[in-house]
Design a protein around this motif. Structure first.
Motif, PDB file in Angstrom:
ATOM      1  N   MET A 236       0.828  -1.184   0.000  1.00  0.00           N
ATOM      2  CA  MET A 236       0.000   0.000   0.000  1.00  0.00           C
ATOM      3  C   MET A 236       0.870   1.244   0.000  1.00  0.00           C
ATOM      4  O   MET A 236       1.979   1.224   0.501  1.00  0.00           O
ATOM      5  CB  MET A 236      -0.878   0.024   1.250  1.00  0.00           C
ATOM      6  N   THR A 237       0.319   2.305  -0.518  1.00  0.00           N
ATOM      7  CA  THR A 237       1.065   3.558  -0.577  1.00  0.00           C
ATOM      8  C   THR A 237       0.435   4.606   0.331  1.00  0.00           C
ATOM      9  O   THR A 237      -0.759   4.575   0.621  1.00  0.00           O
ATOM     10  CB  THR A 237       1.114   4.101  -2.010  1.00  0.00           C
ATOM     11  N   TYR A 238       1.274   5.535   0.747  1.00  0.00           N
ATOM     12  CA  TYR A 238       0.836   6.638   1.585  1.00  0.00           C
ATOM     13  C   TYR A 238       0.375   7.799   0.719  1.00  0.00           C
ATOM     14  O   TYR A 238       0.870   8.008  -0.382  1.00  0.00           O
ATOM     15  CB  TYR A 238       1.992   7.129   2.462  1.00  0.00           C
ATOM     16  N   SER A 239      -0.555   8.575   1.257  1.00  0.00           N
ATOM     17  CA  SER A 239      -0.924   9.843   0.636  1.00  0.00           C
ATOM     18  C   SER A 239      -1.191  10.847   1.748  1.00  0.00           C
ATOM     19  O   SER A 239      -1.588  10.489   2.858  1.00  0.00           O
ATOM     20  CB  SER A 239      -2.143   9.695  -0.280  1.00  0.00           C
ATOM     21  N   LEU A 240      -0.917  12.101   1.436  1.00  0.00           N
ATOM     22  CA  LEU A 240      -1.138  13.200   2.368  1.00  0.00           C
ATOM     23  C   LEU A 240      -2.307  14.029   1.864  1.00  0.00           C
ATOM     24  O   LEU A 240      -2.332  14.415   0.692  1.00  0.00           O
ATOM     25  CB  LEU A 240       0.104  14.088   2.449  1.00  0.00           C
TER      26      LEU A 240
ATOM     27  N   CYS B 188       8.122  13.108   2.632  1.00  0.00           N
ATOM     28  CA  CYS B 188       7.495  12.345   1.547  1.00  0.00           C
ATOM     29  C   CYS B 188       8.440  11.285   0.987  1.00  0.00           C
ATOM     30  O   CYS B 188       8.005  10.169   0.689  1.00  0.00           O
ATOM     31  CB  CYS B 188       7.031  13.283   0.442  1.00  0.00           C
ATOM     32  N   ALA B 189       9.710  11.615   0.859  1.00  0.00           N
ATOM     33  CA  ALA B 189      10.686  10.637   0.375  1.00  0.00           C
ATOM     34  C   ALA B 189      10.805   9.476   1.349  1.00  0.00           C
ATOM     35  O   ALA B 189      10.893   8.309   0.943  1.00  0.00           O
ATOM     36  CB  ALA B 189      12.045  11.302   0.161  1.00  0.00           C
ATOM     37  N   TRP B 190      10.802   9.752   2.649  1.00  0.00           N
ATOM     38  CA  TRP B 190      10.873   8.719   3.678  1.00  0.00           C
ATOM     39  C   TRP B 190       9.676   7.779   3.579  1.00  0.00           C
ATOM     40  O   TRP B 190       9.795   6.577   3.799  1.00  0.00           O
ATOM     41  CB  TRP B 190      10.942   9.401   5.042  1.00  0.00           C
ATOM     42  N   LEU B 191       8.528   8.328   3.203  1.00  0.00           N
ATOM     43  CA  LEU B 191       7.316   7.515   3.057  1.00  0.00           C
ATOM     44  C   LEU B 191       7.265   6.766   1.729  1.00  0.00           C
ATOM     45  O   LEU B 191       6.355   5.990   1.504  1.00  0.00           O
ATOM     46  CB  LEU B 191       6.068   8.404   3.170  1.00  0.00           C
ATOM     47  N   GLY B 192       8.233   7.013   0.867  1.00  0.00           N
ATOM     48  CA  GLY B 192       8.225   6.352  -0.440  1.00  0.00           C
ATOM     49  C   GLY B 192       7.589   7.214  -1.514  1.00  0.00           C
ATOM     50  O   GLY B 192       6.860   6.712  -2.360  1.00  0.00           O
ATOM     51  N   GLN B 193       7.837   8.522  -1.466  1.00  0.00           N
ATOM     52  CA  GLN B 193       7.300   9.482  -2.431  1.00  0.00           C
ATOM     53  C   GLN B 193       5.774   9.488  -2.425  1.00  0.00           C
ATOM     54  O   GLN B 193       5.124   9.276  -3.438  1.00  0.00           O
ATOM     55  CB  GLN B 193       7.831   9.217  -3.842  1.00  0.00           C
ATOM     56  N   SER B 194       5.203   9.734  -1.272  1.00  0.00           N
ATOM     57  CA  SER B 194       3.754   9.754  -1.130  1.00  0.00           C
ATOM     58  C   SER B 194       3.121  10.865  -1.947  1.00  0.00           C
ATOM     59  O   SER B 194       3.733  11.894  -2.209  1.00  0.00           O
ATOM     60  CB  SER B 194       3.386   9.924   0.344  1.00  0.00           C
TER      61      SER B 194
ATOM     62  N   THR C 118      -2.328  27.202  -1.989  1.00  0.00           N
ATOM     63  CA  THR C 118      -1.084  26.969  -1.270  1.00  0.00           C
ATOM     64  C   THR C 118      -0.291  25.894  -1.984  1.00  0.00           C
ATOM     65  O   THR C 118      -0.857  24.981  -2.564  1.00  0.00           O
ATOM     66  CB  THR C 118      -1.337  26.521   0.177  1.00  0.00           C
ATOM     67  N   ALA C 119       0.991  25.995  -1.910  1.00  0.00           N
ATOM     68  CA  ALA C 119       1.865  24.987  -2.527  1.00  0.00           C
ATOM     69  C   ALA C 119       1.969  23.793  -1.597  1.00  0.00           C
ATOM     70  O   ALA C 119       2.151  23.948  -0.398  1.00  0.00           O
ATOM     71  CB  ALA C 119       3.242  25.579  -2.781  1.00  0.00           C
ATOM     72  N   SER C 120       1.860  22.608  -2.149  1.00  0.00           N
ATOM     73  CA  SER C 120       1.905  21.414  -1.311  1.00  0.00           C
ATOM     74  C   SER C 120       3.303  21.127  -0.797  1.00  0.00           C
ATOM     75  O   SER C 120       3.475  20.677   0.318  1.00  0.00           O
ATOM     76  CB  SER C 120       1.376  20.208  -2.091  1.00  0.00           C
ATOM     77  N   GLN C 121       4.314  21.350  -1.599  1.00  0.00           N
ATOM     78  CA  GLN C 121       5.660  21.005  -1.204  1.00  0.00           C
ATOM     79  C   GLN C 121       6.428  22.183  -0.630  1.00  0.00           C
ATOM     80  O   GLN C 121       7.321  21.998   0.161  1.00  0.00           O
ATOM     81  CB  GLN C 121       6.440  20.447  -2.405  1.00  0.00           C
ATOM     82  N   GLY C 122       6.093  23.400  -1.027  1.00  0.00           N
ATOM     83  CA  GLY C 122       6.919  24.520  -0.653  1.00  0.00           C
ATOM     84  C   GLY C 122       6.360  25.413   0.416  1.00  0.00           C
ATOM     85  O   GLY C 122       6.649  26.585   0.445  1.00  0.00           O
TER      86      GLY C 122
END
Length: 87
Positions: free
Chosen positions: A1-5, A67-73, A82-86
């Motif tokens: 399974m994959t993670y999502s935020l 996100c990288a720790w989670l496997g690029q969620s 709003t920017a999701s990453q920045g």
């Protein structure tokens, strides 16, 4: 399974594993550098924690590193510009 935020507000996310909310992700600090923390909702024994969680709480210097720790969620914003990453 994959993670999502899923963004709740700027600097606050639900962390889903598949379709189940398993943790919260929050940004702390008033100014950069921020700290991003992923915290499991339940105090599960280590053997029942979803990978890669070894502890109940993990902190990161950026949302990108978390996100990288989670496997690029996947990150879904609340579409308020709003920017999701920045953030």
């Amino acid at each position: 399974m994959t993670y999502s935020l899923i963004q709740l507000a700027p600097g606050a996310y639900d962390l889903l594993l598949g379709n189940i909310i398993v943790a919260s992700v929050v940004r702390s600090g008033l100014r950069q550098p921020y700290t991003w923390t992923a915290e499991l909702l339940g105090d599960l024994p280590r053997s029942r924690r979803p990978a890669p969680f070894r502890e109940i709480e993990h902190s990161f210097p950026s949302l990108e590193e978390l996100c990288a720790w989670l496997g690029q969620s996947a990150v879904k914003t609340n579409n308020r510009g709003t920017a999701s990453q920045g953030e």
